[in-house]
Design a protein around this motif. Structure first.
Motif, PDB file in Angstrom:
ATOM      1  N   UNK B  50       0.847  -1.197   0.000  1.00 10.25           N
ATOM      2  CA  UNK B  50       0.000   0.000   0.000  1.00 10.25           C
ATOM      3  C   UNK B  50       0.878   1.240   0.000  1.00 10.25           C
ATOM      4  N   UNK B  51       0.892   1.959  -1.130  1.00  4.65           N
ATOM      5  CA  UNK B  51       1.631   3.217  -1.177  1.00  4.65           C
ATOM      6  C   UNK B  51       0.720   4.280  -0.593  1.00  4.65           C
ATOM      7  N   UNK B  52       0.939   4.577   0.688  1.00  4.80           N
ATOM      8  CA  UNK B  52       0.026   5.472   1.400  1.00  4.80           C
ATOM      9  C   UNK B  52       0.060   6.878   0.821  1.00  4.80           C
ATOM     10  N   UNK B  53       1.274   7.416   0.674  1.00  8.86           N
ATOM     11  CA  UNK B  53       1.335   8.742   0.057  1.00  8.86           C
ATOM     12  C   UNK B  53       2.711   9.011  -0.517  1.00  8.86           C
ATOM     13  N   UNK B  54       2.736   9.916  -1.464  1.00  7.15           N
ATOM     14  CA  UNK B  54       3.989  10.413  -2.027  1.00  7.15           C
ATOM     15  C   UNK B  54       4.008  11.907  -1.776  1.00  7.15           C
ATOM     16  N   UNK B  55       5.028  12.374  -1.080  1.00  7.41           N
ATOM     17  CA  UNK B  55       5.112  13.789  -0.731  1.00  7.41           C
ATOM     18  C   UNK B  55       6.286  14.415  -1.452  1.00  7.41           C
ATOM     19  N   UNK B  66       9.248  11.950  -0.623  1.00  6.30           N
ATOM     20  CA  UNK B  66       9.142  11.097   0.563  1.00  6.30           C
ATOM     21  C   UNK B  66       7.949  10.176   0.358  1.00  6.30           C
ATOM     22  N   UNK B  68       5.517   7.101   1.793  1.00  4.28           N
ATOM     23  CA  UNK B  68       5.075   6.318   2.943  1.00  4.28           C
ATOM     24  C   UNK B  68       4.481   5.015   2.434  1.00  4.28           C
ATOM     25  N   UNK B 101      -1.590   3.762  -7.544  1.00  6.26           N
ATOM     26  CA  UNK B 101      -1.893   5.063  -6.945  1.00  6.26           C
ATOM     27  C   UNK B 101      -0.839   6.115  -7.287  1.00  6.26           C
ATOM     28  N   UNK B 102       0.365   5.677  -7.685  1.00  8.70           N
ATOM     29  CA  UNK B 102       1.431   6.629  -8.018  1.00  8.70           C
ATOM     30  C   UNK B 102       1.032   7.526  -9.183  1.00  8.70           C
ATOM     31  N   UNK B 105      -0.450  10.829  -7.777  1.00 10.05           N
ATOM     32  CA  UNK B 105       0.518  11.442  -6.871  1.00 10.05           C
ATOM     33  C   UNK B 105       1.695  12.022  -7.645  1.00 10.05           C
TER      34      UNK B 105
END
Lengths: 376, 150
Positions: B50-55, B66, B68, B101-102, B105
């Motif tokens: 699970x790629x939670x987020x890309x910051x 970054x 997560x 999901x990338x 993001x």
């Protein structure tokens, strides 16, 4: 006169583009989808965002930590309280503040009321999107009761900014407990009527069943969360997986609603059942609100220690992540709001393909987008 | 899988990976741009599905991302950081083929930080209009309208 003959062998079909939004009733806000269509069948979806982008993340870099909370109301405005709570929790986590038990319970009750209000609004417009206009009126009538409760205590009906770092802004209004206790049986009595009105309707069922299928693997890969992922069998409720506020301090008995069908109806059912679970949660807390103050001691000017802090909460739409990078100053170096709607939109791009435009409208409804949440 | 297991497994495969357990609650893995895709693939195989987020990040001298990552079975989380020294033409490989999901993001990061993701299917601006100049989330961005930076 020249005779015109039509040779059908020369006729061919051609793909074309259609703008859905930014001003379209089914997008519930200013979301623009650029659709590639073959007849009525959607071949490709390209979202074009930014119509309500306010660069909240950039604004946060120039605001103090207390001000940031007020900006988060304006992201997913239907989960305003839960957004506030997320930022407050992130700050408390960084400063290692333990808030009073009363604050935890109040925040959780308010959070669940917010969730119900959000799901009620979703149910209303969901019916409207598939042609059942009456649902909108019923849902708004009942949602109004929650808005009134909020207004009495917080002074605002939608953008409450009720949580502060270390506590809540005001104490509960004397009517609060009474009003909430009136609301719980009321909603329990109307939800069966909702089911009679919409859920069991044959036309509605046909618009829902088997439409907009998303597999469990896809839901995870797309980063989907909230009812959208739980409709595909993913267990992802932050209230269970990473408990916060009263979910951590109390032993609350509630079920994580999961359906495995992965279609529109599954996502619909998740939200319908979640409203009842939220009522259960409130019922377990409402008679036992301790009296140990509404604010932990904090400094007037908050400075976070150097480091990185991530707080995840379960909003009405899913997994909201507040990621703060601090360099020790009075404003953050970087704030990222990982909004559930943004990742869920990523899933829609694939789920919507191959469906008719009319079905895309229904699928979007079950994804329950709030556009300011996507744009931020 | 404990943090130490992850560290040992990654050290076996990659030389220039550094780790940080102090900066946040989670294990932070610092990778070089050339190792980025392979490290991410390795983590996916370890169960981080699970790629939670890309910051997107602007650290001043460097730009970067970054990430997560979460393992949905165990609930473990790791943070992967990649820094790019080249501010003129920052480039990274896309993660679209590992986590779907990338897709959005990365488009957002391209739009606001100007990092180009090689191999991405639609590397276009997402939030801002196509004729916008500059990347507003960078620290050196000048806000001529004084709407945000007063």
């Amino acid at each position: 006169m020249e005779q015109v003959t039509l040779n059908t062998a020369d006729l061919k079909s051609q793909e074309y583009f259609l703008n859905m939004g930014p001003q379209h009733p089914a997008t519930h806000g200013v979301l623009r989808l650029i659709l590639t269509l073959d007849g009525e069948v959607v071949k490709n979806i390209e979202p074009d965002l930014g119509y309500i982008h306010r660069s909240i993340e950039k604004q946060c870099e120039y605001e103090g930590y207390k001000q940031i909370i007020h900006l988060t109301d304006r992201m997913d405005y239907l989960s305003a309280h839960i957004n506030n709570e997320a930022v407050a929790l992130a700050i408390e986590q960084a400063l290692e503040i333990e808030v009073p038990e009363r604050v935890k319970v109040i925040r959780t009750i308010m959070g669940e009321l917010t969730r119900i209000a959000s799901h009620l609004l979703w149910w209303g417009v969901m019916g409207m999107d598939v042609g059942a206009l009456t649902t909108f009126m019923y849902a708004f009538r009942d949602r109004e009761m929650i808005n009134d409760i909020m207004e009495e205590t917080c002074g605002a009906r939608l953008t409450m900014s009720y949580s502060t770092p270390g506590g809540v802004m005001f104490d509960l209004h004397p009517n609060f407990v009474k009003r909430v206790k009136e609301f719980i049986p009321h909603l329990r009595s109307v939800i069966p009527k909702y089911d009679e009105l919409l859920t069991g309707n044959v036309i509605f069922q046909k618009r829902m069943k088997g439409i907009g299928y998303m597999s469990r693997e896809d839901a995870i890969s797309h980063g989907a969360s909230g009812p959208v992922a739980r409709g595909s069998g993913v267990s992802c409720d932050r209230r269970k997986k990473g408990p916060y506020s009263a979910f951590a301090s109390r032993d609350i008995d509630f079920k994580e609603v999961i359906y495995t069908e992965g279609d529109n109806l599954a996502r619909y059912n998740v939200r319908m059942k979640e409203m009842l679970e939220s009522l259960n949660i409130i019922e377990q807390l409402i008679d036992d609100i301790p009296d140990d103050g509404i604010q932990a001691k904090t400094r007037a000017l908050i400075k976070l220690p150097k480091g990185e802090f991530l707080q995840r909460v379960e909003t009405a739409r899913g997994d909201l992540g507040v990621y703060i990078v601090s360099d020790g100053k009075k404003n953050p170096y970087r704030v990222k709001f990982r909004s559930p709607g943004f990742s869920n939109l990523n899933a829609l791009i694939e789920v919507g393909k191959g469906h008719l435009i009319a079905d895309l409208v229904a699928i979007m409804s079950t994804f329950d987008f709030v556009v300011p949440d996507i744009d931020r | 899988m404990t943090n130490n297991d992850i560290i040992t497994a990654l050290q076996k495969q990659f030389q220039d990976v550094s780790f940080d357990e102090e900066i946040s609650k989670f294990l932070t893995i610092n990778v070089l741009p050339e190792n980025y895709l392979d490290v991410m693939k390795a983590l996916r195989e370890m169960g981080f599905d699970y790629l939670f987020s890309m910051t997107g990040m602007d650290w001043g001298a460097e730009l970067g991302v970054t990430n997560h990552l979460e393992n949905t079975k165990t609930g473990d989380m790791v943070v992967v950081k990649v820094k790019l020294a080249d501010r003129e033409h920052p480039e990274l490989p896309t993660l679209e083929n590992i986590w779907k999901t990338a897709h959005l993001h990365e488009r957002e990061i391209f739009d606001l930080f100007g990092i180009n993701f090689k191999g991405h299917s639609v590397m276009k601006r997402l939030l801002l209009s196509d004729d916008w100049e500059g990347y507003p989330m960078r620290k050196d961005w000048q806000d001529e309208t004084k709407m945000i930076i007063r």
